[in-house]
Design an enzyme around this catalytic site. Sequence first.
Site, PDB file in Angstrom:
ATOM      1  N   HIS A 228     -18.632  -4.210  17.542  1.00  0.00           N
ATOM      2  CA  HIS A 228     -18.457  -5.813  17.292  1.00  0.00           C
ATOM      3  C   HIS A 228     -18.912  -5.774  15.750  1.00  0.00           C
ATOM      4  O   HIS A 228     -19.467  -6.991  15.498  1.00  0.00           O
ATOM      5  CB  HIS A 228     -18.961  -6.380  18.389  1.00  0.00           C
ATOM      6  N   ASP A 309     -22.444  -4.239  23.821  1.00  0.00           N
ATOM      7  CA  ASP A 309     -21.044  -4.009  24.689  1.00  0.00           C
ATOM      8  C   ASP A 309     -19.941  -3.394  23.841  1.00  0.00           C
ATOM      9  O   ASP A 309     -19.879  -3.426  22.636  1.00  0.00           O
ATOM     10  CB  ASP A 309     -20.645  -5.507  25.082  1.00  0.00           C
ATOM     11  N   GLU A 310     -19.013  -2.955  24.856  1.00  0.00           N
ATOM     12  CA  GLU A 310     -17.552  -2.386  24.131  1.00  0.00           C
ATOM     13  C   GLU A 310     -17.727  -1.613  23.091  1.00  0.00           C
ATOM     14  O   GLU A 310     -16.781  -1.680  21.959  1.00  0.00           O
ATOM     15  CB  GLU A 310     -16.925  -3.497  23.906  1.00  0.00           C
ATOM     16  N   ALA A 311     -18.678  -0.809  22.955  1.00  0.00           N
ATOM     17  CA  ALA A 311     -18.806   0.193  21.652  1.00  0.00           C
ATOM     18  C   ALA A 311     -18.097   1.272  21.792  1.00  0.00           C
ATOM     19  O   ALA A 311     -18.347   2.582  21.670  1.00  0.00           O
ATOM     20  CB  ALA A 311     -20.307   0.648  21.492  1.00  0.00           C
TER      21      ALA A 311
END
Length: 509
Positions: A228, A309-311
Amino acid sequence: MSAIPALVPLPRSVATIETAPFQLSTQTPLRGDPDAAAEARRILSAATAHALDLPTNPLPSSSAITLARTSDIALPGGYRLTAADTGVEISASDSAGLAAGLHTLAQLVTPTSEGWLVPAIRIDDAPRFAYRGVMLDVARHFFAVSDVCAVIDRAASLKLTHLHLHLTDDQGWRLQLRAHPALTDAASGSAISGAPGGFYTREDYREIVAYAATRHITVVPEIDLPGHTHAVGLAYPHLAADPVVTPALTAEAAARGEALPAAGTPYTGLGVGFSSLRLDDEATFDFVADVLGELAHLTPGPYLHVGGDEAFGTAPDEYDAFLARVTQLVADLGKVPVAWHDAGRAKVAPETIGQYWGLTTPDTEGADAALAFVRRASGVILSPADAVYLDMKYDDDTPRGLTWANGPTSVRRAYEWEPSSVIDEIADDDILGVEAAVWTETIDDLAGLDAMMFPRLAAAAEAAWSAPLGSTPERSWESFRRRVGGLGPLWRRQGIAFHPDGQISWDQE
Ligand code: TNX
């Protein structure tokens, strides 16, 4: 108990008193704690939509509102409220408890042909969880300081204690830093779908933090790392890895008619998981240390959220090493690290709080990751996405919102979940609290925030404050539905543009 008034979150105990109601007027004297008296003027003025300049009168008098600091209410944030024709008394052991009692009083005040009346009642109340939060994403769309303060007021009215600000994401960097002004110079002007963007100066941020403190709310800032982070590359190309463009991302972008992420170009789409900082370069760690050091300095509250998150664009071994290092860095700065539950797989600093964002029925990976925080002797904040992600649509016809968290989230679904039943082996002692999240890919103004938050934020507040779901007859959907419908007139007077959900019958004034 069926006559319980429209109170949300549900108090621990409510009993009626056999007297006439209390009558609130512009002459009602305020006695007791002077700071709480000032809050009473503000909270009751907002609740009645009248500027109530209630006089202070230290003398005992009938029909006063008395705000008393006492030591016999042991639980932090708890309060006792008694209202009778002879007066209202709110007692608490701390200022947050007095404010909580005032917000209850605000919900009790009802306009009638005889003026503003408060039913004769005794309430003994205290929160179940100490951490009761709402997260606002100011990165996908930017929100002015005044909008953030409006969200703080709304959160306070539901007895929430924390505002988590998601300050950075692929679409923009929203906090000006002295050490790295390039971040906001180069990476704050963009937002989703070409919306204007923007950023908070250090002064703006301090103003938000100070405003929140007057509402007994602590700001939890988040710098989302190591994914992100596309926006970081606009300012510092050498710190950003190239976007990882998967076939799935390509297909989604095509379906939405969006451009794919490209290094050095502002990203304005809705895709997630493609960006990463370069973790093979010490310069990245120097940068992260600067950013978090300055943020720690600017933030009086105990928590710094480091995302995690969501890496998907980060190699797993590099991710693990990075999260271990960055959480230790935050701990060394004297702050408590918070990370999304994905980070549970890494050897994070033991005091790191995990924020669970899986579904109310977790998959094994999510449950294990959340449990890892508890095993390391810290705790979790629960943000189950199919219950408290308030950016989900209510139903298929909701104009704004997403649906990835198991389809739309009705008010009933936002209400009917029990924190201690989400993850096996994680019960009250390990749950710091509950946080609703408002991601803003599809929301760009305060009216949009209101429509997505209300009434579902009230359901989240009840999960965080009140006894377990089903533990009393009033801690039920049928009761909540009636109580929340009774708050319609108050919310209208407070200027909250709530979603007039069809499952609820909304009282008219
Ligand atoms: C998941 S939850 C995200 C966000 C999105 C959100 C949209 C989490 C930690 N990451 O990046 O904005 O879904 O609902």
